[in-house]
Design a protein around this motif. Structure first.
Motif, PDB file in Angstrom:
ATOM      1  N   ILE A 345       0.835  -1.199   0.000  1.00 31.02           N
ATOM      2  CA  ILE A 345       0.000   0.000   0.000  1.00 31.02           C
ATOM      3  C   ILE A 345       0.870   1.248   0.000  1.00 31.02           C
ATOM      4  N   ASP A 346       0.572   2.144  -0.930  1.00 31.49           N
ATOM      5  CA  ASP A 346       1.231   3.451  -1.018  1.00 31.49           C
ATOM      6  C   ASP A 346       0.116   4.489  -0.989  1.00 31.49           C
ATOM      7  N   ALA A 347      -0.070   5.145   0.153  1.00 36.17           N
ATOM      8  CA  ALA A 347      -1.250   5.988   0.376  1.00 36.17           C
ATOM      9  C   ALA A 347      -0.861   7.411   0.730  1.00 36.17           C
ATOM     10  N   ALA A 348      -1.616   8.368   0.188  1.00 37.42           N
ATOM     11  CA  ALA A 348      -1.394   9.764   0.560  1.00 37.42           C
ATOM     12  C   ALA A 348      -1.818  10.016   1.999  1.00 37.42           C
ATOM     13  N   ASP A 349      -2.810   9.242   2.468  1.00 33.93           N
ATOM     14  CA  ASP A 349      -3.369   9.373   3.811  1.00 33.93           C
ATOM     15  C   ASP A 349      -3.015   8.091   4.571  1.00 33.93           C
ATOM     16  N   ASP A 350      -3.788   7.731   5.595  1.00 34.83           N
ATOM     17  CA  ASP A 350      -3.527   6.491   6.325  1.00 34.83           C
ATOM     18  C   ASP A 350      -3.546   5.294   5.380  1.00 34.83           C
ATOM     19  N   ALA A 351      -2.641   4.361   5.592  1.00 33.47           N
ATOM     20  CA  ALA A 351      -2.627   3.158   4.751  1.00 33.47           C
ATOM     21  C   ALA A 351      -3.716   2.180   5.189  1.00 33.47           C
ATOM     22  N   LEU A 352      -3.794   1.883   6.478  1.00 37.02           N
ATOM     23  CA  LEU A 352      -4.873   1.083   7.049  1.00 37.02           C
ATOM     24  C   LEU A 352      -5.604   1.967   8.045  1.00 37.02           C
ATOM     25  N   HIS A 353      -6.933   2.074   7.890  1.00 29.60           N
ATOM     26  CA  HIS A 353      -7.671   3.028   8.726  1.00 29.60           C
ATOM     27  C   HIS A 353      -9.020   2.463   9.139  1.00 29.60           C
ATOM     28  N   SER A 354      -9.332   2.596  10.425  1.00 30.96           N
ATOM     29  CA  SER A 354     -10.667   2.268  10.935  1.00 30.96           C
ATOM     30  C   SER A 354     -11.139   3.375  11.848  1.00 30.96           C
ATOM     31  N   ASN A 355     -12.413   3.719  11.709  1.00 32.93           N
ATOM     32  CA  ASN A 355     -13.022   4.658  12.642  1.00 32.93           C
ATOM     33  C   ASN A 355     -13.432   3.966  13.936  1.00 32.93           C
ATOM     34  N   ASP A 356     -13.144   2.674  14.045  1.00 33.35           N
ATOM     35  CA  ASP A 356     -13.485   1.918  15.239  1.00 33.35           C
ATOM     36  C   ASP A 356     -12.286   1.071  15.656  1.00 33.35           C
ATOM     37  N   THR A 357     -12.301  -0.234  15.374  1.00 31.07           N
ATOM     38  CA  THR A 357     -11.223  -1.124  15.787  1.00 31.07           C
ATOM     39  C   THR A 357     -10.515  -1.714  14.572  1.00 31.07           C
ATOM     40  N   LEU A 358      -9.231  -1.999  14.736  1.00 32.65           N
ATOM     41  CA  LEU A 358      -8.432  -2.558  13.650  1.00 32.65           C
ATOM     42  C   LEU A 358      -7.603  -3.703  14.216  1.00 32.65           C
ATOM     43  N   THR A 359      -7.739  -4.878  13.604  1.00 35.55           N
ATOM     44  CA  THR A 359      -7.047  -6.069  14.085  1.00 35.55           C
ATOM     45  C   THR A 359      -6.288  -6.735  12.954  1.00 35.55           C
ATOM     46  N   ILE A 360      -5.047  -7.095  13.215  1.00 38.63           N
ATOM     47  CA  ILE A 360      -4.231  -7.835  12.253  1.00 38.63           C
ATOM     48  C   ILE A 360      -3.861  -9.163  12.892  1.00 38.63           C
ATOM     49  N   GLY A 361      -4.313 -10.255  12.274  1.00 37.56           N
ATOM     50  CA  GLY A 361      -4.023 -11.575  12.790  1.00 37.56           C
ATOM     51  C   GLY A 361      -3.068 -12.354  11.912  1.00 37.56           C
ATOM     52  N   ALA A 368       3.617   2.410   2.748  1.00 36.45           N
ATOM     53  CA  ALA A 368       4.151   3.768   2.699  1.00 36.45           C
ATOM     54  C   ALA A 368       2.959   4.708   2.817  1.00 36.45           C
ATOM     55  N   SER A 369       3.011   5.641   3.745  1.00 37.46           N
ATOM     56  CA  SER A 369       1.865   6.498   4.015  1.00 37.46           C
ATOM     57  C   SER A 369       2.288   7.948   4.167  1.00 37.46           C
ATOM     58  N   GLY A 370       1.418   8.855   3.709  1.00 35.65           N
ATOM     59  CA  GLY A 370       1.640  10.270   3.929  1.00 35.65           C
ATOM     60  C   GLY A 370       1.173  10.724   5.288  1.00 35.65           C
ATOM     61  N   ASP A 371       0.439   9.862   5.994  1.00 40.03           N
ATOM     62  CA  ASP A 371      -0.011  10.173   7.350  1.00 40.03           C
ATOM     63  C   ASP A 371       0.308   8.970   8.237  1.00 40.03           C
ATOM     64  N   ASP A 372      -0.683   8.325   8.826  1.00 33.94           N
ATOM     65  CA  ASP A 372      -0.416   7.169   9.674  1.00 33.94           C
ATOM     66  C   ASP A 372      -0.288   5.900   8.837  1.00 33.94           C
ATOM     67  N   GLY A 373       0.648   5.066   9.223  1.00 34.98           N
ATOM     68  CA  GLY A 373       0.716   3.768   8.572  1.00 34.98           C
ATOM     69  C   GLY A 373      -0.507   2.936   8.903  1.00 34.98           C
ATOM     70  N   ILE A 374      -0.803   2.819  10.200  1.00 29.87           N
ATOM     71  CA  ILE A 374      -1.968   2.069  10.688  1.00 29.87           C
ATOM     72  C   ILE A 374      -2.659   2.924  11.730  1.00 29.87           C
ATOM     73  N   HIS A 375      -3.965   3.177  11.528  1.00 27.85           N
ATOM     74  CA  HIS A 375      -4.713   4.050  12.438  1.00 27.85           C
ATOM     75  C   HIS A 375      -6.081   3.461  12.744  1.00 27.85           C
ATOM     76  N   ALA A 376      -6.479   3.509  14.009  1.00 27.40           N
ATOM     77  CA  ALA A 376      -7.853   3.213  14.409  1.00 27.40           C
ATOM     78  C   ALA A 376      -8.245   4.195  15.499  1.00 27.40           C
ATOM     79  N   ASP A 377      -9.484   4.660  15.448  1.00 26.64           N
ATOM     80  CA  ASP A 377      -9.919   5.628  16.450  1.00 26.64           C
ATOM     81  C   ASP A 377      -9.979   5.019  17.846  1.00 26.64           C
ATOM     82  N   ALA A 378     -10.396   3.744  17.955  1.00 29.40           N
ATOM     83  CA  ALA A 378     -10.620   3.146  19.260  1.00 29.40           C
ATOM     84  C   ALA A 378      -9.523   2.184  19.686  1.00 29.40           C
ATOM     85  N   LEU A 379      -9.175   1.207  18.829  1.00 29.86           N
ATOM     86  CA  LEU A 379      -8.313   0.115  19.271  1.00 29.86           C
ATOM     87  C   LEU A 379      -7.587  -0.524  18.096  1.00 29.86           C
ATOM     88  N   ILE A 380      -6.300  -0.771  18.275  1.00 33.41           N
ATOM     89  CA  ILE A 380      -5.512  -1.564  17.331  1.00 33.41           C
ATOM     90  C   ILE A 380      -4.946  -2.761  18.075  1.00 33.41           C
TER      91      ILE A 380
END
Length: 651
Positions: A345-361, A368-380
């Motif tokens: 992923i090559d993103a101008a903004d967050d590469a992975l983004h959730s307005n809630d929870t984000l889980t990687i299993g 590559a991100s212009g902002d956050d690589g991985i972002h969630a508002d509540a929980l990662i």
């Protein structure tokens, strides 16, 4: 289905080798035993598996791309009209071919300026086979499913097919329907091993107002706006999909039903270039397999400037990115959960983004991100996978972060891992909540940060795993920064960087640690070597950046035991991210001998010194200490004032 959630404030009772989702606070669960943790993990994995299996179902006709043995109605396109092998269910009116009943219909030839309409009054399933067909329309959708229980668009084996629409439509309704080169008001399934090229000149490439299943085939889409749009959901089972979109690459849009509006990625491959988001789900986005190469918003900039020292850069202006100029890679308004797959992923903004929870299993990630690589508002939460963030403003950011397993490499122009207040504006306007937690229960984490290495506007808990921090080099940030406590009970952590805001662990920690502060900045590549009184290696680390402080906590550091710290020299063992193992140390300079008597030992080249009590970071509080002989190089001794909590927005 609404899952029951389990969460601990310190989040120790989490995940074994797979994934887990959002939870509710329980400050005592950091002390729960491993048996209870394993039970919780098993229950959570079962819940996840059950939910995913129920999200999208496939029946036999979704998989069945055969057609020649089904007595199909053959439609031969002849340029401006069509020939039909005698079927009352097909009406040919000039260049418009209308299918009026369920059945199997095979199209071949070219329609220069016309339309295929499915208006099945019997509400059955229509299988439309593209058997070497080219359909062009200058006034509307090339294929328009107006009325059908379900349509299966089959790409006949070994064929190349093309559909395109015009730049202006005639007779669209008040909701601007149809609005895609392939448009369906009802469920749409695409199967077959053939090839389809879609040119969406008016708006979208392929749209379904209900469910959209992509089973197989080679599909190339170019669209003025969204490449693929499904209202209830979009599911990719297999196939090879390429999208070049002026809007979002793939999108699900149902915002009226929380059980719909999601994206499911199960296999195949996608190559997406999107001016806005690569994939956007109105509710949730799930991935269990497949390969995905995504460039969104024009991709990340060549370099990302640090937007200033967070401690001194507060503003009451928010800078949240709106949907219209969002350039995220994968974006979900609800939960984003990835169990497997390969993602570039090559993103101008967050590469992975959730307005809630984000889980990687699980999975492989190059970001590559212009902002956050991985972002969630509540929980990662990470419970597996190999994550490499090559470029970001902040690497991983959320209100709560738990790392239970996996390999994570972060490069950030500001904070490497940041626990703050989380909203869609990401690190540029997150509130300093003071209640967040960063919990590390396992995994291998390497951070290269120009801002704080690990930053929690709350507390940090570490029970296991390996953490390496390189940076920052300026004294306005620190390798470790926390406002509450940093309690270590297990694992290995080495954090090397500037000394101006350096913090050690909290005195409540049950595992011993040291913080060494040097009178002068040490050059990058200068080895830090620590051994016990018997000559056993405790740590051999080569920082990637210049440094003036080094924090080390290891299970091999014991109270009432003697140690020696060296600088420079070489170590013969193999090295990963600067950390060396199983070798011999030679030619170094002995700095100090010392004895560990407390949970935290503060050192400088004169020996053991006194550290300040634990507390909020900065100005040598929270276990930090000023080197003898004055301030660290380049440090004024004054910490920029922070406004009252909640009064302003953090940049």
């Amino acid at each position: 289905m609404k899952r029951k959630t389990k969460y601990s404030k310190a989040a120790a009772a989490l995940l074994c080798s797979t994934m887990l989702f959002a939870c509710s606070p329980d400050a005592e669960s950091v002390k729960e035993n491993s048996t209870q943790t394993e039970t919780v993990n098993t229950e959570t994995v079962e819940e996840i598996s059950s939910e995913i299996s129920q999200k999208v179902t496939y029946n036999e006709e979704d998989y069945d791309s055969s057609w020649e043995d089904k007595n199909p109605t053959v439609i031969e396109l002849t340029g401006s009209s069509a020939n039909v092998n005698s079927s009352a269910a097909v009406i040919v009116s000039n260049s418009t071919i209308t299918i009026k009943a369920a059945g199997v219909y095979a199209l071949s030839g070219e329609l220069e300026n016309g339309q295929v309409v499915i208006d099945a009054e019997d509400k059955g399933t229509v299988q439309l086979v593209l058997n070497g067909a080219e359909i062009n329309s200058s006034e509307s959708s090339a294929i328009y499913v107006k009325n059908a229980q379900k349509t299966i668009l089959t790409l006949a084996e070994g064929t190349e097919n093309t559909v395109s629409d015009g730049t202006q439509y005639v007779n669209t309704d008040s909701e601007d329907e149809p609005n895609a080169a392939v448009f369906s008001k009802d469920d749409l399934t695409i199967n077959g091993s053939g090839q389809l090229t879609v040119q969406g000149n008016y708006n979208n490439g392929i749209t379904s107002k209900d469910e959209l299943r992509m089973m197989e085939g080679t599909i190339n889409i170019t669209a003025v706006d969204d490449g693929v749009l499904g209202r209830d959901f979009v599911a990719l089972k297999e196939g090879k999909v390429t999208i070049d979109a002026g809007g979002d690459g793939m999108k699900s849009s149902n915002d009226e039903d929380a059980s719909k509006g999601f994206i499911m990625l199960e296999g195949g491959s996608m190559n997406i270039t999107a001016s806005s988001d690569g994939m956007q789900a109105e509710t949730s986005l799930y991935a269990v397999g497949g390969s995905y190469d995504i460039t969104s918003g024009g991709g990340s900039p060549d370099s990302i400037a640090n937007r200033g020292n967070q401690r001194g850069s507060w503003t009451n202006e928010t800078t949240a990115v709106s949907d219209t100029d969002s350039g995220k890679g994968l974006k979900a308004a609800g939960e984003l959960a990835i169990l497997g797959g390969t993602f570039t992923i090559d993103a101008a903004d967050d590469a992975l983004h959730s307005n809630d929870t984000l889980t990687i299993g699980g999975g492989e990630f190059t970001i590559a991100s212009g902002d956050d690589g991985i972002h969630a508002d509540a929980l990662i939460e990470t419970a597996g996978g190999n994550i490499t963030i090559t470029k970001s403003y902040e690497g991983i950011e959320s209100q709560q972060i738990t790392i239970a397993a996996g390999t994570i490499n972060v490069t950030a122009s500001d904070d490497g891992i940041n626990v703050g207040g989380g909203n869609d504006g990401s690190g540029m306007d997150m509130m300093s909540s003071g209640s967040g937690t960063l919990t590390i229960n396992g995994g291998n984490v390497t951070v290269n940060a120009s801002g704080d290495g690990l930053d929690s506007n709350g507390s940090i808990y570490m029970t296991d795993g390996t953490v390496i921090v390189n940076g920052p080099t300026d004294n306005g940030n620190g390798p470790l920064d926390y406002d509450g406590t940093f309690e270590i009970s297990g694992g290995l952590i080495i954090a090397a960087g500037s000394a101006g805001m350096a913090q050690a662990a909290s005195e409540q920690s049950t595992q011993s640690s040291i913080l060494m502060t040097y009178p002068q900045t040490q050059e990058a590549g200068t080895l830090v070597y620590l051994e016990d009184s018997e000559g056993n290696t405790v740590a051999a680390f080569t920082p990637a950046k210049s440094y003036q402080s080094v924090f080390i906590s290891s299970p091999n550091l014991k109270k009432d035991t003697d140690y020696t710290l060296y600088s420079g020299g070489s170590f013969s063992g193999s090295s990963t991210n600067g950390l060396s193992t199983e070798g011999e140390y030679t030619n170094g300079t002995k700095l100090i001998d010392f004895t560990i008597t407390d949970s935290v030992t503060w050192l400088n080249e004169s020996g053991v010194t006194t550290g300040r009590s634990s507390g909020p970071g900065g100005n040598f509080q929270g276990g930090g200490q000023r080197p003898e002989g004055g301030s660290p190089e380049g440090f004024s001794g004054e910490r920029p004032a922070r406004p009252e909590q909640g009064s302003m927005m953090q940049q």
